[in-house]
Design an enzyme around this catalytic site. Structure first.
Site, short mmCIF file in Angstrom:
data_model
loop_
_atom_site.label_atom_id
_atom_site.label_comp_id
_atom_site.label_asym_id
_atom_site.label_seq_id
_atom_site.Cartn_x
_atom_site.Cartn_y
_atom_site.Cartn_z
N ASP A 209 0.82 -1.22 0.00
CA ASP A 209 0.00 0.00 0.00
C ASP A 209 0.85 1.26 0.00
O ASP A 209 0.50 2.25 -0.65
CB ASP A 209 -0.91 0.03 1.23
CG ASP A 209 -1.85 -1.16 1.26
OD1 ASP A 209 -2.08 -1.75 0.18
OD2 ASP A 209 -2.33 -1.50 2.35
N1 LIG Z 1 2.31 1.50 10.31
C1 LIG Z 1 1.21 1.98 10.82
O1 LIG Z 1 1.24 2.69 11.81
C2 LIG Z 1 -0.11 1.69 10.21
C3 LIG Z 1 -1.22 2.08 10.92
C4 LIG Z 1 -2.47 1.85 10.35
C5 LIG Z 1 -2.56 1.25 9.11
N2 LIG Z 1 -1.46 0.88 8.45
C6 LIG Z 1 -1.64 0.34 7.13
O2 LIG Z 1 -0.83 -0.77 6.89
C7 LIG Z 1 -0.41 -0.76 5.53
C8 LIG Z 1 1.09 -0.77 5.53
O3 LIG Z 1 1.54 -0.84 4.19
P1 LIG Z 1 2.72 -1.81 3.78
O4 LIG Z 1 3.05 -1.42 2.39
O5 LIG Z 1 3.81 -1.77 4.79
O6 LIG Z 1 2.11 -3.24 3.87
P2 LIG Z 1 0.89 -3.87 3.06
O7 LIG Z 1 0.31 -2.89 2.13
O8 LIG Z 1 0.02 -4.46 4.09
O9 LIG Z 1 1.55 -4.96 2.19
C9 LIG Z 1 2.32 -5.98 2.76
C10 LIG Z 1 2.73 -6.88 1.66
O10 LIG Z 1 3.72 -7.77 2.16
C11 LIG Z 1 3.59 -8.99 1.48
N3 LIG Z 1 4.05 -10.06 2.36
C12 LIG Z 1 3.43 -10.59 3.43
N4 LIG Z 1 4.16 -11.54 3.97
C13 LIG Z 1 5.27 -11.66 3.23
C14 LIG Z 1 6.41 -12.50 3.29
N5 LIG Z 1 6.56 -13.42 4.24
N6 LIG Z 1 7.36 -12.32 2.37
C15 LIG Z 1 7.24 -11.38 1.40
N7 LIG Z 1 6.17 -10.59 1.30
C16 LIG Z 1 5.19 -10.73 2.20
C17 LIG Z 1 2.14 -9.16 1.15
O11 LIG Z 1 2.00 -9.71 -0.16
P3 LIG Z 1 1.94 -11.30 -0.36
O12 LIG Z 1 0.80 -11.79 0.47
O13 LIG Z 1 1.73 -11.45 -1.84
O14 LIG Z 1 3.25 -11.81 0.08
C18 LIG Z 1 1.60 -7.72 1.16
O15 LIG Z 1 1.23 -7.27 -0.14
C19 LIG Z 1 -0.97 0.49 4.92
O16 LIG Z 1 -2.19 0.21 4.29
C20 LIG Z 1 -1.19 1.36 6.12
O17 LIG Z 1 -2.20 2.32 5.92
C21 LIG Z 1 -0.24 1.08 8.99
#
Ligand SMILES: NC(=O)c1ccc[n+]([C@@H]2O[C@H](COP(=O)([O-])OP(=O)(O)OC[C@H]3O[C@@H](n4cnc5c(N)ncnc54)[C@H](OP(=O)(O)O)[C@@H]3O)[C@@H](O)[C@H]2O)c1
Ligand SMILES: NC(=O)c1ccc[n+]([C@@H]2O[C@H](COP(=O)([O-])OP(=O)(O)OC[C@H]3O[C@@H](n4cnc5c(N)ncnc54)[C@H](OP(=O)(O)O)[C@@H]3O)[C@@H](O)[C@H]2O)c1
Lengths: 97, 459, 97, 459
Positions: B386
């Site tokens: 994301d």
């Molecule tokens: N950090 C915060 O404080 C916070 C707070 C609220 C919301 N959020 C939300 O969390 C999200 C964070 O974004 P992000 O880009 O870090 O993560 P993400 O959008 O959740 O994407 C994580 C990606 O990691 C991949 N993944 C999972 N396990 C894996 C593994 N073992 N090896 C390789 N890839 C793996 C997944 O794809 P596969 O399944 O294809 O592997 C997934 O597409 C955002 O939507 C944000 O708004 C974060």
């Protein structure tokens, strides 16, 4: 008059809290969250003070549970925060190597 | 008011000072650890002096403290760094229930309360109850013990509104006549626990960090209310500090996602968007092998590593650090571009990379890397999705539209490490994966990077 | 218990004061000084509350003097600070012209 | 505790919030004015609600408030901007005496005090008294109604120590048995007034701003003590805010002068150094006429104007601004280099130049101008002396050694506007004036600059 005093303390601390927290850099937000979480276990103080001899059984049960849960929060919270921050410290040394 | 009580309360002033100093020292990584220890010292001081109150039932105190300490310590030292968010949720819930129990116990023994005290007793129990059950649901979702998707049903807001109304009405009745309202109090306890569940259940797993931070704030406010109940300043000071901290973090996260708190809490984000984004597979993807990726990296002058939640899941922080060092030895300039909400908690990636000894000066913030993204040869996106989704910039219909992202699509080459084409936690497809300059390197992040490291070493 | 409450308020405010004041840029230090000075006339509140009917003559004299002096401090302090800060405002417009 | 009292005290919470917001808004020039008004609103609210206490003697209140308001307003609107420091000293003293009188009045009516209350009554009277008499001496020195030099005599510290000892001893006796210690209380009042005089008299006029800032802090602490006496939170909050502010400003000033607070208070700075620096006239000075200076400025590409206390004395801020504009029209790049302790109060020059409509972006801080001083064609030093004295950098025996300065001596040409070769407030000679690249343009700053402006206009 006590409610007034307590309200004063509350309002001042809210202001102070905002000033202090807004200075914490994003790097440290996770430790901040868990550190603040540990502080919220402060209810332990109140729970301890309420566990008096001669309390009715229900109060003893409630009090002991309160103490237990609050202690988990306090001890666990500080320990886990410390574990995290230790890594930050190690990193500094690591960066210097 | 005897002298002992007075002295105990003066000691609380010192505790409050230690909490404040502790938080002050959290403003720099160099002093943060001592800050936490100072704060813990403040807590210890408060606990020790409290034991000097006369008439305490030490037997049960010892029981509670020992059980609590053991559970707390074991949990704190067994938890994986990647499971921090769950852990915080769990501890947080326990703080909330303690406030509820404290208010209950006080009320049980002294049911004849003034209106003001009855009101704060109600608040302490109600907020404490919500904090507890809400945190448990958040814990369940993050630990995947219950479905992490937003669970929405029609009329949900009406149901929640009704529950809240019942709670507030009970609160009023209770405050007017606390002495004969024991049943009402129990109702309040029940309703608060129920409300915590029904208000967190419809929020998607991706939004749990926001919820946890908000619940953290609640637990502080519950402690404040408990402080009003028993006229104890230290509860108010500590509770208000936590309350302020939770609100600020919540706010920071919402801003970083470009969403309002109301949207996070009420929109059932994870549920609706799953549907919206599902049909959008367009274009062709270009998979790559470890060898392909090795050659690309080998030739790169500047490499930006963009970690995300997948790095945490795969526990790939240590191999990532190793890869970074090998790249540097190979003459590339390596930086780590950290998105403020990458992962599942604010600062999540910083903690993981700190654990793996990645040095500070290599961490670059989103606002610093974006302007010079065009000059980056290769972006290695490790389990982020994301936070690198260009839809946030150019697709107004996307649920994440407007959220600032790390603009990896502007780099010369992008390598994406993930296991499949599954979406991230916002549940939407990512056009980045179909870009002509993107190569998909499928597999578990840790295994994939280990393979790369092996390539570099065999070389 | 009152001394404890008052001490809490005192300590919290000192912390808060330090956080707030250290954010004031040097440009504004003169207005800060005179603005803070105006706030220190807060004694006026106490002096007003102490001027009760039926006070002995000495207390009336002391109280009236206290009210007079504190009022000078408050009114003069705020007015002079406002005068200074008005100029800062004018300057902004001036800078834009 | 009746409802009215409770409501009044809740209103005080709002007042406290307004004070805090007011101070917060002082952190930016854009919001500073509203901040001050907000703070004044908080004060007004506190005053108005206080009038609802039952049994007040409105007759005398009206008398006091009217007299005080008239005096305060007239003073505030008649004072020259250049006399700000005196004004603050005067107002400050009045705040101090009010705390003393309040404590006295309370004690007069209720002589049976607990030890704690007796102690804070003592502190309120003692600190209030010092604040009053100390501020009056500071006022006298700044307004040159009494000699501004440090007045030192041998054994001074011993005398002051003895006075302080008497005060503290009286305080202890008073606290132990307040009921029969009216005479002791009067002694405390006398001694505090005496102590204020004897502790400020030996401090030189140049150090008065530090003293005023410190006394400002004291007046806050006196209000705090008065708050403890009458158990009033708003006095404590407001007093503590002022106390903190005064300490911080004192500290900033001491740092900018590279001296410790102890040195400022106890070294008799102005007295000893007058002697030390007097014999050091060396080299030749090169006076210049308005016409000379005009030709130098006319040819300059970059001009840095360095204002000092003399600008304030001559009230030359408006003509300076005019000169600045003419220079810009003539194609020079003009900046104003502001030393943090130029003038007689922190931020003094900023206020004056703001009054003259000099725009913000032209003001440069010391740390920003020094690195590029070599590229400045002409430095115009207007009534500054100590803050451009190179002895601070290279003469270890100089009393100002170690104080950071604006290094005008490194500019290509320096023009110094002052009336004579007299030293500045530190009382020491300035080698800058004898530098080969320095031209002295003697005369009152305002008249001198007017002559320059005329030259530019006649051109
Ligand atoms: N950090 C915060 O404080 C916070 C707070 C609220 C919301 N959020 C939300 O969390 C999200 C964070 O974004 P992000 O880009 O870090 O993560 P993400 O959008 O959740 O994407 C994580 C990606 O990691 C991949 N993944 C999972 N396990 C894996 C593994 N073992 N090896 C390789 N890839 C793996 C997944 O794809 P596969 O399944 O294809 O592997 C997934 O597409 C955002 O939507 C944000 O708004 C974060
Ligand atoms: N700003 C603060 O917060 C603060 C606080 C504490 C101490 N101080 C001290 O105050 C001093 C400030 O330094 P400064 O360089 O601004 O001033 P300064 O060293 O006091 O020198 C002022 C100069 O202005 C000249 N002058 C006076 N009236 C004049 C007029 N009408 N026209 C032209 N020139 C006139 C005087 O020389 P002539 O008599 O020859 O004209 C004098 O040499 C420092 O020693 C500093 O430590 C400042």
């Amino acid at each position: 008059m006590e409610p007034v005093f307590l309200t004063f303390v509350f309002v001042l601390t809210i202001f102070l809290g905002f000033e202090l927290i807004s200075k914490v850099p994003s790097t440290l937000h996770t430790p901040l969250m868990s550190g603040a979480n540990a502080i919220s276990g402060i209810t332990l103080i109140g729970s301890l003070a309420s566990l008096k001899t001669g309390n009715p059984t229900v109060a003893i049960i409630l009090g002991t549970l309160a103490v237990t849960f609050a202690t988990i929060n306090v001890v666990g919270g500080y320990a886990v925060t410390n574990r995290m921050l230790e890594m930050f410290k190690k990193k500094d040394d690591g960066g210097a190597k | 008011m005897n002298t002992a009580t007075l002295l105990i309360n003066f000691a609380y002033v010192i505790s409050a000072g230690l909490f404040i100093f502790g938080l002050k020292m959290l403003s720099s990584p160099a002093t943060a650890r001592q800050g936490n220890l100072l704060s813990a010292l403040g807590m210890l001081l408060a606990i020790v002096v409290t034991l000097f109150y006369s008439g305490l039932d030490y037997k049960w105190i010892v029981v509670g403290v020992i059980i609590g300490s053991v559970i707390g310590l074991v949990a704190a030292y067994k938890v994986q760094m990647t499971s921090m968010p769950e852990m915080v949720a769990l501890f947080n819930g326990f703080g909330g229930i303690a406030s509820l129990l404290l208010a209950w116990g006080e009320y049980h023994q002294h049911p004849e309360l003034s209106v003001f005290i009855a009101l704060v007793t109600f608040l302490s129990a109600f907020i404490g109850g919500i904090t507890f059950s809400g945190s448990m649901v958040a814990f369940g979702k993050l630990a995947e013990k219950i479905p992490s998707k937003a669970i929405v049903f029609s009329g949900q807001h009406i149901v929640n509104g009704a529950i809240l109304l019942i709670a507030l009405a009970s609160g009023v009745i209770f405050a007017i006549n606390p002495e004969s309202s024991y049943a009402i109090f129990l109702l309040i306890v029940m309703v608060s626990l129920l409300f915590g569940v029904t208000s967190v259940i419809p929020i998607g797993g991706a939004d749990m960090p926001v919820v946890i931070s908000l619940l953290n704030s609640y637990s502080g406010l519950a402690a404040c209310a408990a402080g009003f109940v028993i006229s104890n300043n230290i509860l108010i000071v500590a509770g208000a500090l936590v309350g302020a901290s939770g609100i600020i973090l919540t706010n920071i996260m919402c801003k970083a996602m470009n969403r309002s708190l109301a949207n996070v809490l009420f929109s059932g984000f994870g549920a609706t968007t799953q549907a919206a984004g599902s049909g959008k597979q367009e274009g062709e993807i270009r998979p790559a092998t470890a060898e392909d990726v090795y050659y690309i990296l080998e030739a790169a002058d500047s490499v930006a590593i963009v970690p995300g939640y997948g790095l945490a899941v795969a526990q790939a922080q240590h191999v990532t650090q190793e890869l970074g060092e090998l790249l540097e030895e190979n003459g590339s300039e390596v930086s780590y571009a950290i998105h403020p909400v990458a992962g599942r908690m604010p600062g999540h990636m910083n903690v993981l990379l700190a654990e793996a000894n990645v040095s500070y000066d290599q961490l670059v913030e989103m606002d610093d890397i974006n302007p010079r993204m065009d000059t980056v040869d290769v972006c290695v996106v490790i389990g982020a999705n994301d936070v690198v989704n260009p839809a946030a910039l150019n697709d107004e219909s996307s649920p994440i539209y407007g959220m600032p992202i790390i603009e990896t699509h502007r780099a010369k080459t992008v390598i994406v490490l993930k296991r499949s084409m599954n979406p991230g936690f916002a549940g939407i497809q990512n056009a980045l994966f179909f870009n002509p300059n993107t190569r998909m390197y499928f597999g578990d992040a840790k295994a994939s990077i280990q393979a790369l490291v092996a390539e570099f070493k065999s070389d």
